[in-house]
Design a protein around this motif. Structure first.
Motif, PDB file in Angstrom:
ATOM      1  N   THR A  20      -1.423  10.808 -12.711  1.00 50.45           N
ATOM      2  CA  THR A  20      -0.170  11.011 -13.434  1.00 50.45           C
ATOM      3  C   THR A  20      -0.465  11.199 -14.916  1.00 50.45           C
ATOM      4  N   ALA A  21       0.120  12.222 -15.511  1.00 50.54           N
ATOM      5  CA  ALA A  21      -0.110  12.505 -16.931  1.00 50.54           C
ATOM      6  C   ALA A  21       0.841  11.658 -17.767  1.00 50.54           C
ATOM      7  N   LEU A  22       0.340  10.596 -18.360  1.00 56.80           N
ATOM      8  CA  LEU A  22       1.137   9.731 -19.211  1.00 56.80           C
ATOM      9  C   LEU A  22       1.125  10.256 -20.649  1.00 56.80           C
ATOM     10  N   PRO A  23       2.191  10.003 -21.411  1.00 56.46           N
ATOM     11  CA  PRO A  23       2.233  10.474 -22.788  1.00 56.46           C
ATOM     12  C   PRO A  23       1.371   9.635 -23.740  1.00 56.46           C
ATOM     13  N   ILE A  24       0.914   8.492 -23.279  1.00 56.93           N
ATOM     14  CA  ILE A  24       0.098   7.579 -24.079  1.00 56.93           C
ATOM     15  C   ILE A  24      -1.015   7.017 -23.206  1.00 56.93           C
ATOM     16  N   GLY A  73       0.792  -1.225   0.000  1.00 56.62           N
ATOM     17  CA  GLY A  73       0.000   0.000   0.000  1.00 56.62           C
ATOM     18  C   GLY A  73       0.819   1.268   0.000  1.00 56.62           C
ATOM     19  N   MET A  74       2.120   1.172  -0.293  1.00 57.15           N
ATOM     20  CA  MET A  74       3.001   2.338  -0.298  1.00 57.15           C
ATOM     21  C   MET A  74       3.095   2.929  -1.710  1.00 57.15           C
ATOM     22  N   VAL A  75       2.878   4.234  -1.803  1.00 59.05           N
ATOM     23  CA  VAL A  75       3.011   4.938  -3.080  1.00 59.05           C
ATOM     24  C   VAL A  75       4.045   6.044  -2.881  1.00 59.05           C
ATOM     25  N   CYS A  76       5.219   5.861  -3.487  1.00 60.14           N
ATOM     26  CA  CYS A  76       6.333   6.800  -3.302  1.00 60.14           C
ATOM     27  C   CYS A  76       6.490   7.684  -4.533  1.00 60.14           C
ATOM     28  N   LYS A  77       6.672   8.966  -4.292  1.00 60.75           N
ATOM     29  CA  LYS A  77       6.801   9.925  -5.386  1.00 60.75           C
ATOM     30  C   LYS A  77       7.980   9.592  -6.291  1.00 60.75           C
ATOM     31  N   GLU A  78       9.098   9.210  -5.694  1.00 61.69           N
ATOM     32  CA  GLU A  78      10.290   8.888  -6.480  1.00 61.69           C
ATOM     33  C   GLU A  78      10.036   7.698  -7.404  1.00 61.69           C
ATOM     34  N   THR A  79       9.340   6.692  -6.888  1.00 62.08           N
ATOM     35  CA  THR A  79       8.988   5.527  -7.701  1.00 62.08           C
ATOM     36  C   THR A  79       8.065   5.935  -8.840  1.00 62.08           C
ATOM     37  N   GLN A  80       7.095   6.766  -8.522  1.00 63.86           N
ATOM     38  CA  GLN A  80       6.158   7.251  -9.535  1.00 63.86           C
ATOM     39  C   GLN A  80       6.896   7.961 -10.665  1.00 63.86           C
ATOM     40  N   GLN A  81       7.833   8.823 -10.317  1.00 66.87           N
ATOM     41  CA  GLN A  81       8.578   9.578 -11.325  1.00 66.87           C
ATOM     42  C   GLN A  81       9.448   8.671 -12.187  1.00 66.87           C
ATOM     43  N   GLN A  82      10.076   7.661 -11.552  1.00 64.87           N
ATOM     44  CA  GLN A  82      10.937   6.758 -12.310  1.00 64.87           C
ATOM     45  C   GLN A  82      10.125   5.879 -13.266  1.00 64.87           C
ATOM     46  N   MET A  83       8.964   5.422 -12.816  1.00 67.57           N
ATOM     47  CA  MET A  83       8.125   4.613 -13.699  1.00 67.57           C
ATOM     48  C   MET A  83       7.607   5.444 -14.869  1.00 67.57           C
ATOM     49  N   LEU A  84       7.299   6.695 -14.613  1.00 66.06           N
ATOM     50  CA  LEU A  84       6.865   7.587 -15.686  1.00 66.06           C
ATOM     51  C   LEU A  84       7.982   7.751 -16.718  1.00 66.06           C
ATOM     52  N   LYS A  85       9.224   7.848 -16.255  1.00 69.34           N
ATOM     53  CA  LYS A  85      10.355   7.967 -17.170  1.00 69.34           C
ATOM     54  C   LYS A  85      10.485   6.727 -18.053  1.00 69.34           C
ATOM     55  N   ILE A  86      10.211   5.570 -17.480  1.00 71.45           N
ATOM     56  CA  ILE A  86      10.293   4.328 -18.255  1.00 71.45           C
ATOM     57  C   ILE A  86       9.225   4.319 -19.345  1.00 71.45           C
ATOM     58  N   VAL A  87       8.015   4.750 -18.990  1.00 73.42           N
ATOM     59  CA  VAL A  87       6.943   4.830 -19.995  1.00 73.42           C
ATOM     60  C   VAL A  87       7.343   5.807 -21.104  1.00 73.42           C
ATOM     61  N   GLN A  88       7.864   6.948 -20.721  1.00 70.66           N
ATOM     62  CA  GLN A  88       8.264   7.948 -21.707  1.00 70.66           C
ATOM     63  C   GLN A  88       9.363   7.420 -22.627  1.00 70.66           C
ATOM     64  N   ARG A  89      10.330   6.690 -22.067  1.00 65.51           N
ATOM     65  CA  ARG A  89      11.394   6.121 -22.894  1.00 65.51           C
ATOM     66  C   ARG A  89      10.835   5.111 -23.889  1.00 65.51           C
ATOM     67  N   MET A  90       9.924   4.246 -23.421  1.00 59.78           N
ATOM     68  CA  MET A  90       9.338   3.231 -24.288  1.00 59.78           C
ATOM     69  C   MET A  90       8.486   3.867 -25.390  1.00 59.78           C
ATOM     70  N   TYR A  91       7.827   4.953 -25.052  1.00 61.09           N
ATOM     71  CA  TYR A  91       7.034   5.684 -26.044  1.00 61.09           C
ATOM     72  C   TYR A  91       7.942   6.264 -27.122  1.00 61.09           C
ATOM     73  N   GLN A  92       9.050   6.849 -26.713  1.00 57.20           N
ATOM     74  CA  GLN A  92       9.957   7.499 -27.664  1.00 57.20           C
ATOM     75  C   GLN A  92      10.811   6.505 -28.445  1.00 57.20           C
ATOM     76  N   GLU A  93      11.350   5.490 -27.760  1.00 57.52           N
ATOM     77  CA  GLU A  93      12.286   4.574 -28.401  1.00 57.52           C
ATOM     78  C   GLU A  93      11.602   3.359 -29.038  1.00 57.52           C
ATOM     79  N   ASP A  94      10.599   2.828 -28.351  1.00 56.94           N
ATOM     80  CA  ASP A  94       9.939   1.618 -28.843  1.00 56.94           C
ATOM     81  C   ASP A  94       8.666   1.923 -29.627  1.00 56.94           C
ATOM     82  N   GLN A  95       8.231   3.185 -29.549  1.00 58.69           N
ATOM     83  CA  GLN A  95       7.042   3.645 -30.290  1.00 58.69           C
ATOM     84  C   GLN A  95       5.780   2.861 -29.919  1.00 58.69           C
ATOM     85  N   ILE A  96       5.644   2.601 -28.618  1.00 60.08           N
ATOM     86  CA  ILE A  96       4.423   1.944 -28.159  1.00 60.08           C
ATOM     87  C   ILE A  96       3.262   2.931 -28.208  1.00 60.08           C
ATOM     88  N   GLU A  97       2.072   2.403 -28.437  1.00 60.58           N
ATOM     89  CA  GLU A  97       0.870   3.236 -28.556  1.00 60.58           C
ATOM     90  C   GLU A  97       0.089   3.314 -27.252  1.00 60.58           C
TER      91      GLU A  97
END
Length: 230
Positions: free
Chosen positions: A207-211, A167-191
């Motif tokens: 959280t505002a996701l790019p996809i 039940g723990m939601v950490c801001k740092e974890t949230q930011q890092q996971m968002l970065k992973i999504v952003q990288r996959m969107y840019q590099e892997d072109q996931i929809e």
């Protein structure tokens, strides 16, 4: 209405979301004085993960079937697992169950097909990201499934087990996971990104996701509502 049985505790946080969302969604469908009769058999997510870690799928099947039999004995007519990872043995469980099980994987695949996605990313436990049980229905439907890089998978799996399952939601974890999504969107072109762990909506809430995100918990719940009302 058919009685719904949930294999909960895999993990507790998502079980709470399943219960609350289902109760009020079904009330909305039927009427203001209605609340559904449903059953929850709460198991231990860490036992599930241990069975997977040890590649003891027969042990996992036996463990989950104990819960399924308890739900059936309590009158459940439709059953669902409230976690993605246990779906690694979904077909074996369905074969042993005398009542229908509703698959979170199939429901999510159907949603991706509906949106005509051709390439999606997948977050989840390491078993969900590395095994084929989640990916194969998408591949069969003509949808490519991309998983994070190995170090990213380790990070995601660790945070699911050691933070979200508690039940723990950490801001740092949230930011890092968002970065992973952003990288996959840019590099892997996931929809779209599949939130392939039912605790992941906790970390991506507000959280505002790019996809778009395919929230497996929400998608599953919508399928369950249709199943118990038909």
């Amino acid at each position: 209405m058919k009685k719904l049985g949930l294999i909960g505790g895999i993990g507790p946080e998502s079980t709470l979301l399943y219960y609350k969302t289902l109760v009020y969604a079904l009330q909305h469908e039927i009427g203001p004085t209605f609340f559904p009769n449903l059953a929850i058999e709460s198991l231990n997510v860490f036992d599930v993960l241990a069975f997977c870690e040890n590649n003891d799928l027969e042990g996992l099947i036996a463990y989950l079937m104990q819960g399924i039999h308890s739900l059936i004995a309590g009158g459940a007519e439709v059953i669902a697992l409230t976690g993605n990872t246990p779906h690694i043995v979904f077909e074996q469980l369905q074969a042993k169950s005398s009542v229908p099980l509703i698959s979170i994987v199939e429901a999510t695949k159907d949603k991706a097909v509906h949106h005509r996605y051709k390439k999606v990313g997948l977050f989840g436990t390491k078993f969900t990201m590395q095994a084929e049980f989640f990916k194969q229905p998408f591949i069969t439907a003509g949808i490519d499934v991309v998983v994070p890089q190995n170090n990213e998978q380790g990070f995601i799996a660790d945070k699911i087990s050691n933070e979200l399952e508690h039940g723990m939601v950490c801001k740092e974890t949230q930011q890092q996971m968002l970065k992973i999504v952003q990288r996959m969107y840019q590099e892997d072109q996931i929809e779209a990104i599949i939130l392939g762990c039912t605790e992941l909506p906790l970390i991506f809430k507000d959280t505002a996701l790019p996809i778009p995100a395919l929230d497996t918990l929400d998608i599953h719940i919508q399928k369950l509502i249709k199943a118990v009302l038909c």
